[in-house]
Write a protein that holds these residues in place. Structure first.
Motif, short mmCIF file in Angstrom:
data_model
loop_
_atom_site.label_atom_id
_atom_site.label_comp_id
_atom_site.label_asym_id
_atom_site.label_seq_id
_atom_site.Cartn_x
_atom_site.Cartn_y
_atom_site.Cartn_z
N ARG A 71 24.50 41.15 40.34
CA ARG A 71 25.35 40.86 39.19
C ARG A 71 25.21 39.43 38.70
O ARG A 71 25.81 39.05 37.70
N GLY A 72 24.44 38.62 39.43
CA GLY A 72 24.25 37.23 39.02
C GLY A 72 25.52 36.41 39.14
O GLY A 72 25.76 35.50 38.36
N LEU A 73 26.35 36.76 40.12
CA LEU A 73 27.61 36.05 40.33
C LEU A 73 27.61 35.38 41.70
O LEU A 73 26.93 35.84 42.62
N PRO A 74 28.39 34.31 41.86
CA PRO A 74 28.46 33.68 43.18
C PRO A 74 29.16 34.61 44.19
O PRO A 74 30.11 35.31 43.83
N PRO A 75 28.68 34.62 45.44
CA PRO A 75 29.30 35.49 46.45
C PRO A 75 30.81 35.27 46.60
O PRO A 75 31.54 36.21 46.86
N GLU A 76 31.27 34.05 46.40
CA GLU A 76 32.71 33.78 46.54
C GLU A 76 33.53 34.54 45.50
O GLU A 76 34.64 34.99 45.79
N ASN A 126 34.75 48.99 42.83
CA ASN A 126 33.64 49.15 41.87
C ASN A 126 34.14 49.19 40.43
O ASN A 126 33.48 48.67 39.53
N ALA A 127 35.30 49.80 40.21
CA ALA A 127 35.87 49.80 38.86
C ALA A 127 36.22 48.38 38.44
O ALA A 127 36.01 47.98 37.28
N ALA A 128 36.73 47.57 39.36
CA ALA A 128 37.07 46.18 39.07
C ALA A 128 35.81 45.34 38.83
O ALA A 128 35.82 44.42 38.01
N LEU A 129 34.73 45.67 39.54
CA LEU A 129 33.47 44.95 39.32
C LEU A 129 33.00 45.10 37.87
O LEU A 129 32.49 44.16 37.28
N ASP A 130 33.17 46.29 37.32
CA ASP A 130 32.73 46.53 35.94
C ASP A 130 33.58 45.78 34.92
O ASP A 130 33.17 45.63 33.77
N LYS A 131 34.74 45.32 35.32
CA LYS A 131 35.59 44.55 34.41
C LYS A 131 35.28 43.05 34.45
O LYS A 131 35.78 42.31 33.60
N LEU A 132 34.48 42.61 35.43
CA LEU A 132 34.11 41.20 35.50
C LEU A 132 33.16 40.84 34.37
O LEU A 132 32.33 41.67 33.97
N PRO A 133 33.24 39.60 33.90
CA PRO A 133 32.23 39.19 32.91
C PRO A 133 30.85 39.17 33.56
O PRO A 133 30.71 38.85 34.74
N ARG A 134 29.86 39.53 32.79
CA ARG A 134 28.48 39.57 33.33
C ARG A 134 28.02 38.18 33.67
O ARG A 134 28.25 37.23 32.95
N GLY A 135 27.33 38.11 34.84
CA GLY A 135 26.82 36.83 35.32
C GLY A 135 25.46 36.53 34.80
O GLY A 135 24.81 37.25 34.13
N ILE A 158 32.77 37.47 44.22
CA ILE A 158 32.80 38.86 44.70
C ILE A 158 33.73 38.97 45.91
O ILE A 158 34.49 39.93 46.03
N ARG A 159 33.69 37.99 46.81
CA ARG A 159 34.55 37.99 48.00
C ARG A 159 36.03 37.99 47.60
O ARG A 159 36.85 38.67 48.21
N GLU A 160 36.38 37.24 46.55
CA GLU A 160 37.76 37.22 46.05
C GLU A 160 38.17 38.62 45.57
O GLU A 160 39.28 39.07 45.82
N LEU A 161 37.27 39.26 44.86
CA LEU A 161 37.54 40.61 44.35
C LEU A 161 37.70 41.60 45.49
O LEU A 161 38.59 42.46 45.47
N VAL A 162 36.86 41.47 46.52
CA VAL A 162 36.98 42.34 47.69
C VAL A 162 38.35 42.15 48.34
O VAL A 162 39.03 43.12 48.70
N ALA A 163 38.79 40.89 48.46
CA ALA A 163 40.09 40.60 49.07
C ALA A 163 41.23 41.23 48.28
O ALA A 163 42.23 41.66 48.87
N GLU A 164 41.08 41.34 46.98
CA GLU A 164 42.12 41.96 46.15
C GLU A 164 42.22 43.47 46.40
O GLU A 164 43.24 44.08 46.09
N HIS A 165 41.17 44.06 46.95
CA HIS A 165 41.17 45.51 47.20
C HIS A 165 41.31 45.85 48.67
O HIS A 165 41.05 46.97 49.10
N PHE A 166 41.74 44.87 49.44
CA PHE A 166 41.98 45.03 50.87
C PHE A 166 43.25 45.85 51.06
O PHE A 166 44.27 45.60 50.44
#
Length: 188
Positions: free
Chosen positions: A147-152, A179-188, A154-162
């Motif tokens: 996705r061309g995004l920093p791992p941090e 995965n639905a939330a990933l699609d709402k992120l701005p493209r990297g 994505i890690r924040e987004l993962v924590a939100e779905h914990f």
């Protein structure tokens, strides 16, 4: 004959109560108290279209998404279920080895890298929409790079779905909502 009519009346009364009144009452209570769950825990996109259910995994193969647990039934809902292969089955050993090799290759990781068990073994239903935090961390760098995004980020987004497992459950991440939330992120 003396018992036929009382038994028939009892049967009909129980059929109406247990086959009609009780299911209707439970359905109405669930619709009022838990409307999201009663309607299938559906996930909608920005346009309001149903794209998934939080409770049923879908096969994701793109590097841009987190992958759910493997499915013995190819994520089909009607013939869902496990493979019923025992721990000593040669076929299971072969399948797990193939899954492991494919995961390591997809993530560009060395052979000795440990792979979380839930990424190797299918769930009992074959439709499990939850993965362990370890499985999410295992996939994190692949998703971030794709996705061309920093791992941090994505890690924040993962924590939100914990999802905390409670007293007896395991802590998990819902792959479908993530995965639905990933699609709402701005493209990297």
């Amino acid at each position: 004959m003396k018992w036929t009519f009382p038994n028939l009346r009892l049967f009909l009364a129980l059929a109406v109560i247990t086959g009609g009144i009780y299911p209707l009452a439970v359905t109405l209570v669930s619709l009022v108290l838990f409307p999201h769950q009663a309607h299938g825990s559906l996930i909608r996109n920005e346009r309001g279209e149903v794209i998934a259910s939080e409770l049923i995994a879908q096969p994701f193969t793109s590097a841009r998404y987190f992958w759910p647990r493997p499915s013995a039934g190819d994520y089909a809902t009607m013939p869902s279920g496990a493979s019923n292969l025992s721990w000593t089955s040669g076929e299971l050993v072969k399948t797990v080895a193939e899954r492991r090799a494919a995961l390591l290759k997809a993530h560009n990781l060395p052979e000795e890298t440990p792979v979380p068990a839930d990424m190797l073994f299918a769930s009992g239903s074959g439709l499990e929409s939850f993965i362990s935090p370890e499985a999410a961390e295992f996939q994190l760098n692949r998703v971030a790079a794709a996705r061309g995004l920093p791992p941090e980020k994505i890690r924040e987004l993962v924590a939100e779905h914990f999802v905390r497992g409670g007293i007896l459950g395991e802590n998990v991440i819902n792959v479908m909502t993530l995965n639905a939330a990933l699609d709402k992120l701005p493209r990297g």
